[in-house]
Design a protein around this motif. Sequence first.
Motif, PDB file in Angstrom:
ATOM      1  N   VAL A  86       0.863  -1.186   0.000  1.00  9.32           N
ATOM      2  CA  VAL A  86       0.000   0.000   0.000  1.00  9.32           C
ATOM      3  C   VAL A  86       0.895   1.230   0.000  1.00  9.32           C
ATOM      4  CG1 VAL A  86      -1.691   1.336   1.318  1.00  9.32           C
ATOM      5  CG2 VAL A  86      -1.879  -1.163   1.213  1.00  9.32           C
ATOM      6  N   GLY A  87       0.761   2.045  -1.030  1.00 12.22           N
ATOM      7  CA  GLY A  87       1.517   3.279  -1.108  1.00 12.22           C
ATOM      8  C   GLY A  87       2.689   3.266  -2.068  1.00 12.22           C
ATOM      9  N   ALA A  88       2.956   2.116  -2.701  1.00 10.26           N
ATOM     10  CA  ALA A  88       4.055   2.064  -3.673  1.00 10.26           C
ATOM     11  C   ALA A  88       3.688   2.847  -4.934  1.00 10.26           C
ATOM     12  CB  ALA A  88       4.404   0.619  -4.026  1.00 10.26           C
ATOM     13  N   ARG A  89       2.416   2.888  -5.218  1.00  3.71           N
ATOM     14  CA  ARG A  89       1.898   3.689  -6.328  1.00  3.71           C
ATOM     15  C   ARG A  89       0.692   4.446  -5.791  1.00  3.71           C
ATOM     16  NH1 ARG A  89       4.337   2.733 -10.985  1.00  3.71           N
ATOM     17  NH2 ARG A  89       2.770   3.738 -12.256  1.00  3.71           N
ATOM     18  N   LEU A  90       0.611   5.712  -6.137  1.00  5.15           N
ATOM     19  CA  LEU A  90      -0.516   6.534  -5.718  1.00  5.15           C
ATOM     20  C   LEU A  90      -1.089   7.205  -6.950  1.00  5.15           C
ATOM     21  CD1 LEU A  90       1.082   8.166  -2.560  1.00  5.15           C
ATOM     22  CD2 LEU A  90      -0.595   6.338  -2.607  1.00  5.15           C
ATOM     23  N   SER A  91      -2.379   7.048  -7.142  1.00  2.00           N
ATOM     24  CA  SER A  91      -3.050   7.594  -8.334  1.00  2.00           C
ATOM     25  C   SER A  91      -2.335   7.174  -9.614  1.00  2.00           C
ATOM     26  CB  SER A  91      -3.132   9.124  -8.251  1.00  2.00           C
ATOM     27  OG  SER A  91      -3.896   9.519  -7.146  1.00  2.00           O
ATOM     28  N   GLY A  92      -1.817   5.956  -9.617  1.00  2.00           N
ATOM     29  CA  GLY A  92      -1.129   5.420 -10.791  1.00  2.00           C
ATOM     30  C   GLY A  92       0.298   5.901 -10.950  1.00  2.00           C
ATOM     31  N   MET A  93       0.790   6.690 -10.000  1.00  2.00           N
ATOM     32  CA  MET A  93       2.145   7.231 -10.094  1.00  2.00           C
ATOM     33  C   MET A  93       3.088   6.479  -9.165  1.00  2.00           C
ATOM     34  SD  MET A  93       1.339  11.324 -10.185  1.00  2.00           S
ATOM     35  CE  MET A  93       0.207  11.291  -8.786  1.00  2.00           C
ATOM     36  N   TRP A 106       4.738  18.635 -19.080  1.00  2.00           N
ATOM     37  CA  TRP A 106       3.607  19.098 -18.261  1.00  2.00           C
ATOM     38  C   TRP A 106       2.288  18.429 -18.656  1.00  2.00           C
ATOM     39  CZ3 TRP A 106       2.900  20.989 -13.679  1.00  2.00           C
ATOM     40  CH2 TRP A 106       1.661  21.513 -13.331  1.00  2.00           C
ATOM     41  N   PRO A 107       1.934  18.372 -19.945  1.00  2.00           N
ATOM     42  CA  PRO A 107       0.668  17.710 -20.298  1.00  2.00           C
ATOM     43  C   PRO A 107       0.647  16.223 -19.909  1.00  2.00           C
ATOM     44  CG  PRO A 107       1.485  18.989 -22.167  1.00  2.00           C
ATOM     45  CD  PRO A 107       2.569  18.973 -21.128  1.00  2.00           C
ATOM     46  N   ILE A 108       1.789  15.575 -19.949  1.00  2.00           N
ATOM     47  CA  ILE A 108       1.853  14.159 -19.554  1.00  2.00           C
ATOM     48  C   ILE A 108       1.585  14.042 -18.051  1.00  2.00           C
ATOM     49  CG2 ILE A 108       3.326  12.110 -19.398  1.00  2.00           C
ATOM     50  CD1 ILE A 108       4.856  13.243 -21.862  1.00  2.00           C
ATOM     51  N   ALA A 109       2.193  14.927 -17.267  1.00  2.00           N
ATOM     52  CA  ALA A 109       1.985  14.909 -15.815  1.00  2.00           C
ATOM     53  C   ALA A 109       0.527  15.182 -15.477  1.00  2.00           C
ATOM     54  CB  ALA A 109       2.899  15.927 -15.146  1.00  2.00           C
ATOM     55  N   VAL A 110      -0.078  16.167 -16.140  1.00  2.00           N
ATOM     56  CA  VAL A 110      -1.481  16.520 -15.875  1.00  2.00           C
ATOM     57  C   VAL A 110      -2.410  15.388 -16.313  1.00  2.00           C
ATOM     58  CG1 VAL A 110      -3.342  18.133 -16.457  1.00  2.00           C
ATOM     59  CG2 VAL A 110      -1.068  18.999 -15.911  1.00  2.00           C
ATOM     60  N   LYS A 111      -2.077  14.720 -17.386  1.00  2.00           N
ATOM     61  CA  LYS A 111      -2.888  13.584 -17.819  1.00  2.00           C
ATOM     62  C   LYS A 111      -2.835  12.463 -16.777  1.00  2.00           C
ATOM     63  CE  LYS A 111      -3.668  10.390 -21.609  1.00  2.00           C
ATOM     64  NZ  LYS A 111      -3.201   9.910 -22.914  1.00  2.00           N
ATOM     65  N   GLN A 112      -1.679  12.284 -16.174  1.00  2.00           N
ATOM     66  CA  GLN A 112      -1.501  11.251 -15.149  1.00  2.00           C
ATOM     67  C   GLN A 112      -2.235  11.618 -13.861  1.00  2.00           C
ATOM     68  OE1 GLN A 112       0.018   8.332 -15.629  1.00  2.00           O
ATOM     69  NE2 GLN A 112      -0.352   7.691 -13.527  1.00  2.00           N
ATOM     70  N   PHE A 113      -2.210  12.904 -13.506  1.00  2.00           N
ATOM     71  CA  PHE A 113      -2.831  13.370 -12.260  1.00  2.00           C
ATOM     72  C   PHE A 113      -3.449  14.743 -12.514  1.00  2.00           C
ATOM     73  CE2 PHE A 113      -2.476  15.164  -7.851  1.00  2.00           C
ATOM     74  CZ  PHE A 113      -3.353  14.278  -7.241  1.00  2.00           C
ATOM     75  N   LYS A 114      -4.734  14.753 -12.796  1.00  2.00           N
ATOM     76  CA  LYS A 114      -5.468  15.955 -13.196  1.00  2.00           C
ATOM     77  C   LYS A 114      -5.296  17.127 -12.227  1.00  2.00           C
ATOM     78  CE  LYS A 114     -10.151  16.552 -12.686  1.00  2.00           C
ATOM     79  NZ  LYS A 114     -10.175  17.803 -11.992  1.00  2.00           N
ATOM     80  N   SER A 115      -5.124  16.844 -10.953  1.00  2.00           N
ATOM     81  CA  SER A 115      -5.019  17.915  -9.950  1.00  2.00           C
ATOM     82  C   SER A 115      -3.833  18.835 -10.196  1.00  2.00           C
ATOM     83  CB  SER A 115      -4.945  17.330  -8.546  1.00  2.00           C
ATOM     84  OG  SER A 115      -6.187  16.728  -8.226  1.00  2.00           O
ATOM     85  N   TYR A 116      -2.777  18.362 -10.866  1.00  2.00           N
ATOM     86  CA  TYR A 116      -1.652  19.258 -11.148  1.00  2.00           C
ATOM     87  C   TYR A 116      -2.123  20.470 -11.950  1.00  2.00           C
ATOM     88  CZ  TYR A 116       1.676  15.673  -9.593  1.00  2.00           C
ATOM     89  OH  TYR A 116       2.386  14.754  -8.861  1.00  2.00           O
ATOM     90  N   GLY A 117      -3.015  20.260 -12.888  1.00  2.00           N
ATOM     91  CA  GLY A 117      -3.565  21.376 -13.660  1.00  2.00           C
ATOM     92  C   GLY A 117      -4.343  22.327 -12.774  1.00  2.00           C
ATOM     93  N   ASP A 118      -5.103  21.767 -11.819  1.00  2.00           N
ATOM     94  CA  ASP A 118      -5.845  22.604 -10.875  1.00  2.00           C
ATOM     95  C   ASP A 118      -4.890  23.391  -9.982  1.00  2.00           C
ATOM     96  OD1 ASP A 118      -8.178  21.499 -11.918  1.00  2.00           O
ATOM     97  OD2 ASP A 118      -8.277  19.928 -10.383  1.00  2.00           O
TER      98      ASP A 118
END
Length: 141
Positions: free
Chosen positions: A25-32, A113-125
Amino acid sequence: MPSDRLFKTMNAVHRVALKLTGNRVGARLSGMQALELTTIGRKSGKPRSVMLTAPVQEGDAYVLVASRGGDDNHPAWFLNLRDNPAVEVQVVGRPKQQMRARIATPEERVRLWPIAVKQFKSYGDYQKRTNREIPLVIVEP
């Protein structure tokens, strides 16, 4: 914005979850990929460790997002590695590795940046919440 105390608590909980579950648990978070980044404190000169996620991995390099939840201030770990780019990275379940950190160039940021935001939408927010450009950091062997 989240407080330093909240960030420290979240880091502690993450470490405990990893330890108690044998990294299940915690090795990957939100697919990251989760990793521990150790920098040298720019004021104290002492090692400082923080648990982070890497939304992008390219070969042996990991891309980190210095978002601090969209706060107007950079995270301490970013300021530390900006002053001393020699870092230690431990990807969950793997040995620690000496790496070098660098801030992504403007051209790299445009691509990553777009790759990071695609992986975790909150970065854009987070970027919308602050006037500072959220830096991307590349750590590589």
